[in-house]
Design an enzyme around this catalytic site. Structure first.
Site, PDB file in Angstrom:
ATOM      1  N   SER A   1      -5.594   3.557   4.737  1.00  0.00           N
ATOM      2  CA  SER A   1      -4.901   2.761   3.559  1.00  0.00           C
ATOM      3  C   SER A   1      -6.347   1.800   3.158  1.00  0.00           C
ATOM      4  O   SER A   1      -6.311   0.375   2.584  1.00  0.00           O
ATOM      5  CB  SER A   1      -4.335   2.244   3.677  1.00  0.00           C
ATOM      6  OG  SER A   1      -2.740   1.322   3.110  1.00  0.00           O
TER       7      SER A   1
ATOM      8  N   LYS B   1       3.046   6.519   4.939  1.00  0.00           N
ATOM      9  CA  LYS B   1       2.095   5.266   4.122  1.00  0.00           C
ATOM     10  C   LYS B   1       2.601   4.145   4.990  1.00  0.00           C
ATOM     11  O   LYS B   1       3.771   3.704   4.673  1.00  0.00           O
ATOM     12  CB  LYS B   1       2.673   5.317   3.021  1.00  0.00           C
ATOM     13  CG  LYS B   1       0.799   4.784   2.695  1.00  0.00           C
ATOM     14  CD  LYS B   1      -0.518   5.323   2.757  1.00  0.00           C
ATOM     15  CE  LYS B   1      -0.882   4.373   2.249  1.00  0.00           C
ATOM     16  NZ  LYS B   1      -0.955   2.860   3.268  1.00  0.00           N
TER      17      LYS B   1
ATOM     18  N   SER C   1       0.662  -1.158   0.301  1.00  0.00           N
ATOM     19  CA  SER C   1      -0.575   0.307   0.229  1.00  0.00           C
ATOM     20  C   SER C   1       0.587   1.367   0.444  1.00  0.00           C
ATOM     21  O   SER C   1      -0.114   2.541  -0.049  1.00  0.00           O
ATOM     22  CB  SER C   1      -0.947   0.006   1.056  1.00  0.00           C
ATOM     23  OG  SER C   1      -1.965  -1.083   1.074  1.00  0.00           O
TER      24      SER C   1
ATOM     25  N   LYS D   1       0.006   3.665  -2.397  1.00  0.00           N
ATOM     26  CA  LYS D   1      -1.007   4.770  -2.445  1.00  0.00           C
ATOM     27  C   LYS D   1      -0.652   6.116  -2.587  1.00  0.00           C
ATOM     28  O   LYS D   1      -1.382   7.197  -3.164  1.00  0.00           O
ATOM     29  CB  LYS D   1      -1.887   4.147  -1.090  1.00  0.00           C
ATOM     30  CG  LYS D   1      -2.923   3.358  -0.984  1.00  0.00           C
ATOM     31  CD  LYS D   1      -4.139   2.794   0.293  1.00  0.00           C
ATOM     32  CE  LYS D   1      -4.499   1.624  -0.087  1.00  0.00           C
ATOM     33  NZ  LYS D   1      -4.224   0.632  -0.110  1.00  0.00           N
TER      34      LYS D   1
END
Length: 208
Positions: free
Chosen positions: A72, A177, A15, A18
């Site tokens: 997420s 993140k 992820s 993203k």
């Protein structure tokens, strides 16, 4: 680089993807208050990952972006890409074009969520992506929100940040993140102040 290990190993990034998704969305200067709808196309049938955003859920593009970065949220990420001009194929093309433009020459994106293990990069490339993403005020804000309550289809839902360090008084986190799939292991990228200096931290396939 202050410290690096296996900085050029090409590995799945989960992820962390993203951050690129968010940049491509914002580069299109969309109306962030316009509504997008979660459809069956946004459901993860590859890994069966869970989501509280049911098919038919409607939210603003801004809310979807916040959930993608803070919590997420895979369906939110996929819906953002699907609502891009030209749809998902155009969005994926834009992700890879931007990666090349940022000098991320060992990076490849095949989906906007990171659930696809063919989304690969290197720690060195991801450091460049963090620097680029930090230039976007909304990405800085949403990725470091500790928690938020959003209204979806008339129902209030509480979401938390996947990185508990954003709540810590000991850390001054400017961007964050997390990511995890089996192939990628536990991943984290941050821009934070350490010893009174702004640094980018990239951890891929990390233990603990």
């Amino acid at each position: 680089a202050l410290y690096q290990k296996n900085a050029n190993a090409i590995v799945p990034i989960a992820s962390i993807t993203k951050l690129m998704t968010a940049m491509v969305v914002l580069d299109g200067s969309p109306n962030l208050q316009s509504s997008i709808t979660i459809s069956d196309e946004d459901v993860d049938y590859l890994r069966g990952s869970r989501s509280r955003l049911h098919v038919g859920s409607v939210m603003t593009r801004e809310t979807a972006l916040m959930l993608a970065l803070m919590s997420s949220e895979n369906r939110a990420s996929h819906a953002l890409a699907r609502h891009y001009p030209g749809g998902l194929p155009a969005f994926l093309a834009a992700m890879n074009i931007k990666a090349q433009a940022l000098g991320m020459l060992d990076t490849r994106f095949e989906d906007p969520t990171g659930l696809n293990s063919h989304n690969v990069s290197t720690a060195r490339d991801l450091a460049k992506m963090v620097v680029a993403a930090h230039r976007y005020p909304l990405i800085r804000e949403f990725s470091t929100n500790p928690e938020a309550t959003v209204e979806v289809n008339g129902r209030e839902m509480a979401y938390r940040n996947t990185n508990p360090l954003v709540k810590s008084a000991a850390w001054d986190v400017g961007l964050s993140k997390t990511g995890y799939i089996n192939e990628a292991g536990k991943c984290l990228v941050m821009q934070a102040r350490v010893a009174d200096k702004r640094v980018v931290i990239v951890l891929l396939d990390s233990a603990g």
